[in-house]
Structure formats: C-alpha cells, structure tokens
Design a protein around this motif. Sequence first.
Motif, PDB file in Angstrom:
ATOM      1  N   GLY A  90       0.831  -1.193   0.000  1.00 60.62           N
ATOM      2  CA  GLY A  90       0.000   0.000   0.000  1.00 60.62           C
ATOM      3  C   GLY A  90       0.864   1.241   0.000  1.00 60.62           C
ATOM      4  N   SER A  91       0.428   2.288  -0.673  1.00 56.21           N
ATOM      5  CA  SER A  91       1.178   3.541  -0.652  1.00 56.21           C
ATOM      6  C   SER A  91       1.098   4.156   0.738  1.00 56.21           C
ATOM      7  N   LEU A  92       1.958   5.103   1.004  1.00 57.17           N
ATOM      8  CA  LEU A  92       1.994   5.715   2.326  1.00 57.17           C
ATOM      9  C   LEU A  92       0.696   6.448   2.649  1.00 57.17           C
ATOM     10  N   ALA A 144       7.297   1.134  -5.364  1.00 56.11           N
ATOM     11  CA  ALA A 144       6.008   1.772  -5.075  1.00 56.11           C
ATOM     12  C   ALA A 144       5.069   0.780  -4.408  1.00 56.11           C
ATOM     13  N   GLY A 145       4.444   1.214  -3.319  1.00 55.65           N
ATOM     14  CA  GLY A 145       3.512   0.360  -2.607  1.00 55.65           C
ATOM     15  C   GLY A 145       4.132  -0.505  -1.527  1.00 55.65           C
ATOM     16  N   PHE A 146       5.439  -0.483  -1.405  1.00 56.33           N
ATOM     17  CA  PHE A 146       6.114  -1.319  -0.406  1.00 56.33           C
ATOM     18  C   PHE A 146       6.905  -0.488   0.604  1.00 56.33           C
ATOM     19  N   TYR A 202      -2.914   5.866  -7.536  1.00 58.30           N
ATOM     20  CA  TYR A 202      -1.537   5.373  -7.402  1.00 58.30           C
ATOM     21  C   TYR A 202      -1.311   4.233  -8.400  1.00 58.30           C
ATOM     22  N   LYS A 203      -1.120   4.596  -9.642  1.00 58.65           N
ATOM     23  CA  LYS A 203      -0.992   3.617 -10.711  1.00 58.65           C
ATOM     24  C   LYS A 203       0.233   2.721 -10.531  1.00 58.65           C
ATOM     25  N   SER A 204       1.365   3.323 -10.146  1.00 62.04           N
ATOM     26  CA  SER A 204       2.587   2.531 -10.003  1.00 62.04           C
ATOM     27  C   SER A 204       2.470   1.549  -8.839  1.00 62.04           C
ATOM     28  N   ALA A 207       0.215  -1.287 -10.005  1.00 61.24           N
ATOM     29  CA  ALA A 207       0.927  -2.159 -10.938  1.00 61.24           C
ATOM     30  C   ALA A 207       1.909  -3.057 -10.199  1.00 61.24           C
ATOM     31  N   SER A 208       2.619  -2.490  -9.212  1.00 66.97           N
ATOM     32  CA  SER A 208       3.567  -3.273  -8.420  1.00 66.97           C
ATOM     33  C   SER A 208       2.838  -4.340  -7.616  1.00 66.97           C
ATOM     34  N   GLU A 209       1.708  -3.953  -7.026  1.00 66.56           N
ATOM     35  CA  GLU A 209       0.917  -4.907  -6.253  1.00 66.56           C
ATOM     36  C   GLU A 209       0.447  -6.056  -7.142  1.00 66.56           C
TER      37      GLU A 209
END
Length: 278
Positions: A90-92, A144-146, A202-204, A207-209
């Motif tokens: 998840g993003s911050l 992104a997301g981590f 949060y597209k990036s 996508a990473s997820e």
Amino acid sequence: MKKVWFVTGASKGLGLALVRKLLESGYRVAATTRSLESLINEIGDVSATFLPLEMDVTSDSNVKEAIENTVSHFGGIDVVVNNAGFGLVGSLEELSDDEVKDNFNVNVFGPLNVIRHAARHFRQQRSGHFFNIASIGGYSGGYAGFGVYCSTKFAMAGFTEALAEEMKDFEAKATLVYPGYFRTNFLSKGSIKTSARPIEDYKSARASEHAHLNQIDGQQPNDPDKAAEALIHVSEQATPPVHLFLGEDAYEIAHQKIGMIRDALASNEKIGKSTAIV
C-alpha cells in the motif's frame, strides 16, 4: 551436542524449510508459530530434538516464556533466527495508522522482544548467534507500494548493525540476512496484507501490487531449502558476516543501490562538503 536453534515464524516459508533442514542435520530446534497445530502437523510433536512453541512475537511476556521454555528443555540456546514477519502492500497515503503499526509491531518490535530475552543468555554464556531475516527491500526501498514494509526491514538493518557491535563484548555474533525472492508463500493470500482502502490514482503502486501477487508469486527464482543450507553454513563460520545477501537477484539489486549511492555522492560532493565550519 549439536547447537540449539530458536526459530520464529516456523510453520511456513523459509522458517519451515530451515527447521526441517536443521532437524535433518541433527541440530536441536525450538520453533515458534502462532498456530501450534499447523507446526506439529508439518514437523511433529515434542521430542528430544524438537520443541514446537505457540508464541506471539508482539507479546514481550510470551516471548520471554518461550525463550525460558527452550533453555529449560534443551539446557541452553545457541542460535536465534528472527524470521517471523509479514508483507504489507500500500502507498503511504493509503495505509492506515493501525495497518502501519501492525506491520511494525510484528516485523520490528517482535524481533526486538526476542533479542531482549535471548541476549541475556548469550551474554552470560559468552557465545551465541542472531540471524535477523530482513529482505533485499531492507537495503533498497524503491518499490512503489512497499514503503512501509521496506521501512520495517530498514529498521531491522539498523538495529542489527548495532547488535553486532554490542555482542562483540560477549563473543556472540549477529548476521543481517537480505533474501531476494524465494519461492515460498510470502506473496500468497493469508501471508501478505494489502491496504483496506486502495486509491486508484496510485498507478505505479497498483501495478507493483498486481505484479507481485499475480505474476511473481509462485515464480520466485530462489529455493528456500538452499537458503536454509546457507544459514546453517554461515552459523558454523568462525567469523560470520554481519551482512548476508541471498540470491542472485539480491546481489543485482544491492549492486544497483551501491551504484546509485556512488553517483549521488559524486554528483553533489561539492555541495555536500560545503557545510564545514571554517
């Protein structure tokens, strides 16, 4: 007598692979899990060489009791593996205060509970070895997301480096392990958590997820059994490393990060060194 190992998060993944390999090699093992039944189903019940323990790493008193039970059962404790933890995506902005604190409670404060109660025995016997299982995401966090998950592993890296220095006074060791992608259930449902309120902007991160949960899961390039063998080998070294990278992918990512830092140092060296009092 073979060394006594204390392994957290032992009912699946790298922890389970390590416990099996240790027992096959004749070591004595205390293994902890949140679900004792699942661990016993995988390995077996209490024996002269195996002690399954139900333990919540976030409970300081629970951890203390598990360490004491291990020492009572085997007569000592020689190697501690802080393996328990989970991934969070998840993003911050997306992740709630509770989600972030939960990840830190398990991934950071849990291992500190274990260290706190095991270090006393290492100090008194003037020997011992901590293995703290971080992640290559604890060395390079540009995913992104981590961010929160990586930050828990960066925290582990920081306190392990200090722990290695502190343990020198007692002839004990500490090794920080940076695994790359290993083919375990780490990315599977039930093992990794995602934000309860994702933000599609949060597209990036999305996508990473998606890549991790639907493409990388089950296709990881590294073998957890070989990781277990590597940890056992390092545990028998007279001077084990403080930093241990596992996997070709981990090495590649580490070298990329080192190159980025070198470039950052060089590109702003004049500015960075302009702060001296003259």
